[in-house]
Scaffold this motif. Structure first.
Motif, PDB file in Angstrom:
ATOM      1  N   VAL A  11      44.098  79.022  35.617  1.00 35.76           N
ATOM      2  CA  VAL A  11      44.102  78.047  34.938  1.00 35.76           C
ATOM      3  C   VAL A  11      43.893  76.596  35.583  1.00 35.76           C
ATOM      4  O   VAL A  11      43.382  76.097  35.919  1.00 35.76           O
ATOM      5  CB  VAL A  11      45.092  77.682  33.625  1.00 35.76           C
ATOM      6  CG1 VAL A  11      44.449  76.453  32.984  1.00 35.76           C
ATOM      7  CG2 VAL A  11      44.266  78.820  32.900  1.00 35.76           C
ATOM      8  N   GLU A  12      45.649  77.085  36.441  1.00 34.12           N
ATOM      9  CA  GLU A  12      45.869  75.653  37.494  1.00 34.12           C
ATOM     10  C   GLU A  12      44.100  75.644  38.904  1.00 34.12           C
ATOM     11  O   GLU A  12      43.664  74.875  39.381  1.00 34.12           O
ATOM     12  CB  GLU A  12      46.656  75.827  37.697  1.00 34.12           C
ATOM     13  CG  GLU A  12      46.545  74.378  39.154  1.00 34.12           C
ATOM     14  CD  GLU A  12      48.686  74.412  39.147  1.00 34.12           C
ATOM     15  OE1 GLU A  12      48.582  73.399  39.703  1.00 34.12           O
ATOM     16  OE2 GLU A  12      48.880  76.006  38.798  1.00 34.12           O
ATOM     17  N   LYS A  13      43.946  77.232  38.977  1.00 30.62           N
ATOM     18  CA  LYS A  13      43.525  77.208  39.709  1.00 30.62           C
ATOM     19  C   LYS A  13      41.605  77.042  39.778  1.00 30.62           C
ATOM     20  O   LYS A  13      41.076  76.637  40.784  1.00 30.62           O
ATOM     21  CB  LYS A  13      43.351  79.439  40.417  1.00 30.62           C
ATOM     22  CG  LYS A  13      42.752  79.198  41.845  1.00 30.62           C
ATOM     23  CD  LYS A  13      43.755  78.197  42.898  1.00 30.62           C
ATOM     24  CE  LYS A  13      42.898  79.041  44.062  1.00 30.62           C
ATOM     25  NZ  LYS A  13      43.951  78.964  44.997  1.00 30.62           N
ATOM     26  N   ILE A  14      41.101  77.103  38.413  1.00 26.16           N
ATOM     27  CA  ILE A  14      40.074  76.710  38.073  1.00 26.16           C
ATOM     28  C   ILE A  14      39.770  75.885  38.110  1.00 26.16           C
ATOM     29  O   ILE A  14      38.501  75.327  38.402  1.00 26.16           O
ATOM     30  CB  ILE A  14      39.495  77.793  36.969  1.00 26.16           C
ATOM     31  CG1 ILE A  14      39.862  79.670  36.773  1.00 26.16           C
ATOM     32  CG2 ILE A  14      38.150  77.768  36.604  1.00 26.16           C
ATOM     33  CD1 ILE A  14      39.579  79.990  35.434  1.00 26.16           C
ATOM     34  N   SER A  15      40.547  75.094  37.072  1.00 23.62           N
ATOM     35  CA  SER A  15      40.738  73.501  37.088  1.00 23.62           C
ATOM     36  C   SER A  15      40.375  73.035  38.480  1.00 23.62           C
ATOM     37  O   SER A  15      40.260  71.673  38.423  1.00 23.62           O
ATOM     38  CB  SER A  15      42.039  73.096  36.581  1.00 23.62           C
ATOM     39  OG  SER A  15      41.792  72.203  36.400  1.00 23.62           O
ATOM     40  N   GLU A  16      40.585  73.704  39.851  1.00 26.06           N
ATOM     41  CA  GLU A  16      40.963  73.047  41.073  1.00 26.06           C
ATOM     42  C   GLU A  16      39.387  72.339  41.239  1.00 26.06           C
ATOM     43  O   GLU A  16      39.094  71.179  42.009  1.00 26.06           O
ATOM     44  CB  GLU A  16      41.311  73.708  42.234  1.00 26.06           C
ATOM     45  CG  GLU A  16      42.620  73.510  42.215  1.00 26.06           C
ATOM     46  CD  GLU A  16      43.420  74.412  43.479  1.00 26.06           C
ATOM     47  OE1 GLU A  16      42.704  75.071  44.172  1.00 26.06           O
ATOM     48  OE2 GLU A  16      44.988  74.375  43.386  1.00 26.06           O
ATOM     49  N   THR A  17      38.764  73.457  40.799  1.00 26.30           N
ATOM     50  CA  THR A  17      37.354  72.916  41.521  1.00 26.30           C
ATOM     51  C   THR A  17      35.852  73.040  40.093  1.00 26.30           C
ATOM     52  O   THR A  17      34.690  72.380  40.282  1.00 26.30           O
ATOM     53  CB  THR A  17      36.634  74.436  41.774  1.00 26.30           C
ATOM     54  OG1 THR A  17      37.304  75.034  41.654  1.00 26.30           O
ATOM     55  CG2 THR A  17      38.077  74.213  43.461  1.00 26.30           C
ATOM     56  N   HIS A  18      36.450  73.767  38.594  1.00 24.28           N
ATOM     57  CA  HIS A  18      35.039  73.481  37.814  1.00 24.28           C
ATOM     58  C   HIS A  18      36.679  73.026  37.103  1.00 24.28           C
ATOM     59  O   HIS A  18      36.097  73.560  35.569  1.00 24.28           O
ATOM     60  CB  HIS A  18      34.912  74.772  37.617  1.00 24.28           C
ATOM     61  CG  HIS A  18      34.055  75.377  38.599  1.00 24.28           C
ATOM     62  ND1 HIS A  18      33.113  74.792  39.242  1.00 24.28           N
ATOM     63  CD2 HIS A  18      34.261  76.279  39.262  1.00 24.28           C
ATOM     64  CE1 HIS A  18      32.262  75.145  40.335  1.00 24.28           C
ATOM     65  NE2 HIS A  18      33.583  76.188  40.133  1.00 24.28           N
TER      66      HIS A  18
END
Length: 449
Positions: free
Chosen positions: A199-206
């Motif tokens: 979730v954190e990884k996706i949130s960085e860009t989207h």
């Protein structure tokens, strides 16, 4: 009273289906305007070295979350058909696409990638293809005809091994999806580290795509228990820099059960509204992009015509310049030879051959060469002759270089460009305008258009 309520619900349902049908057709017609083999925008753009992407006919929503978070149950509830197996013991093992179609069908990995060619890079990820499937349903409930759901594997911590790199696959799919729903299970592993990391990884860009929900909220106990679970999840999320943002929202949702009433607030309809909002935004973006692409094509045609006109003007100048140098390269050695010929032939012979006027013109033509030749010492005239011959060859080379032509459009090519431009401006843009009007008529009065 109950009959009136049932009638109003039926009317609302019919209106929703009618709206869905109109929006479905708008997206389909926009897609066809790009994909038509003869006059499609992609075909026209390719002739101008412009790469266009066709708009999708549906939005794509990926659901992620920990093991038994209720992702499959939500999909079944939304489409009102049991297409996804549910239960703690029956967990989604791979990625399952759920979409609306003409008849009920299940597709394997290869068939799935034929149906969704833009997802083909998934086959490059080891193991993913064998755990890829599609469930096609005939359901027309809610906005399902305009939605493709992507049900992902349940995420767990520890020694759980997946048959493929689940993190990499989810991150890649998040790039192509329009929405990413994150389900937190208050009973199971709501704070699963694998889920939080992804979730954190996706949130960085989207981050704009992401929506967080506390699923199975009716099983979390009393209101105080739910609040405690939500606080734990929010605190854990906010500890991570990529997720620590203001206005954090996490609606509580659960699958309604008429036979089992519950006092817990159910915000599952908010999920439906979010889906509908994204569909409407996608339609507007598609229509706006359609107009921008039409403008790009029109501008590129104008630019191509302008470049062609400039090339033709340049070619005319090149022909004139090259022709002049060619004439000069021939004139110099010819004048030299004539001068030598005149020097060894008597004037009477030339006058009898050319007449007085012709002889006078010849002398006038040879005057500059004779003047030059007389100024050259006798012993150096052979070098002067070689110099003039080399000069003639140099002029020929310069003539060829300066008369180099730039390729131009043929009449047929130019006519095709102009016809394509006319088609885009008069047909495609007119169609876009009518589609926009049809879309807006669903929400505003006719006199406002």
């Amino acid at each position: 009273m109950s009959g009136r309520v049932g009638k109003s619900r039926g009317t609302a349902s019919n209106l929703e289906q009618a709206t869905t049908t109109v929006n479905e057709r708008i997206l389909k017609e926009c897609h066809n305007l790009y994909m038509d083999e003869q006059n499609g925008l992609i075909t026209i753009a390719n002739t101008l070295d412009l790469k266009l992407l066709p708009p999708r006919k549906k939005i794509t929503i990926m659901l992620i979350g920990n093991h038994s978070a209720g992702k499959s149950s939500f999909i079944n509830w939304y489409i009102e058909e049991h297409v996804q197996r549910t239960g703690v013991a029956i967990e989604t093992q791979g990625f399952s696409f759920v979409t609306s179609g003409r008849r009920r069908e299940s597709l394997t990995g290869n068939a799935t990638l034929h149906l969704y060619p833009h997802f083909k890079p998934l086959q490059e990820m080891p193991g993913v293809l064998d755990y890829l499937s599609t469930e096609i349903s005939t359901s027309k409930q809610k906005k399902f005809p305009l939605v493709t759901f992507v049900d992902s594997p349940g995420l767990v911590d520890g020694d759980m091994s997946y048959p493929f790199d689940v993190n990499e696959a989810i991150l890649w799919l998040s790039e192509l999806c329009d929405l990413v729903f994150v389900f937190f299970d208050p009973i199971g592993q709501a704070l699963c580290k694998r889920t939080l990391n992804i979730v954190e990884k996706i949130s960085e860009t989207h981050s704009e795509k992401m929506r967080f929900y506390l699923s199975k909220a009716d099983e979390a106990g009393h209101e105080s228990d739910r609040q405690r679970v939500m606080m734990q999840i929010v605190q854990e999320l906010c500890k991570r820099p990529g997720l620590n943002r203001t206005g954090f929202d996490m609606p509580t949702i659960y699958i309604p059960n008429p036979t089992k009433p519950n006092r817990c607030v159910n915000q599952i309809e908010e999920v439906c509204k979010d889906i509908e909002k994204t569909i409407n935004q996608t339609i507007q973006n598609t229509l706006n992009t359609l107009e921008k692409d039409c403008e790009k094509i029109g501008a590129l045609v104008d630019e191509a015509i302008w470049r062609d006109n400039c090339a033709k003007s340049s070619n005319y100048r090149a022909v004139f310049k090259g022709g002049f140098l060619y004439v000069l390269s021939i004139t110099l050695p010819l004048a030299l030879l004539l001068n030598l010929f005149v020097g060894v032939v008597s004037e009477k012979f030339l006058q009898s051959m050319l007449g007085n006027s012709g002889y006078d013109m010849l002398k006038m033509y040879l005057a500059p060469v004779r003047t030059f030749w007389r100024g050259v010492p006798e012993e150096q005239r052979i070098y002067a002759g070689v110099f003039l011959i080399l000069l003639a060859f140099l002029l020929v080379y310069l003539a060829r270089a300066s008369s180099k032509m730039t390729s131009t459009l043929s009449r047929k090519q130019k006519r095709t460009l102009l016809e394509n431009q006319e088609y885009v401006q008069s047909v495609v843009k007119a169609k876009k305008k009518s589609l926009y009007t049809e879309y807006l008529q669903q929400t505003v009065s006719d006199h406002d258009l």
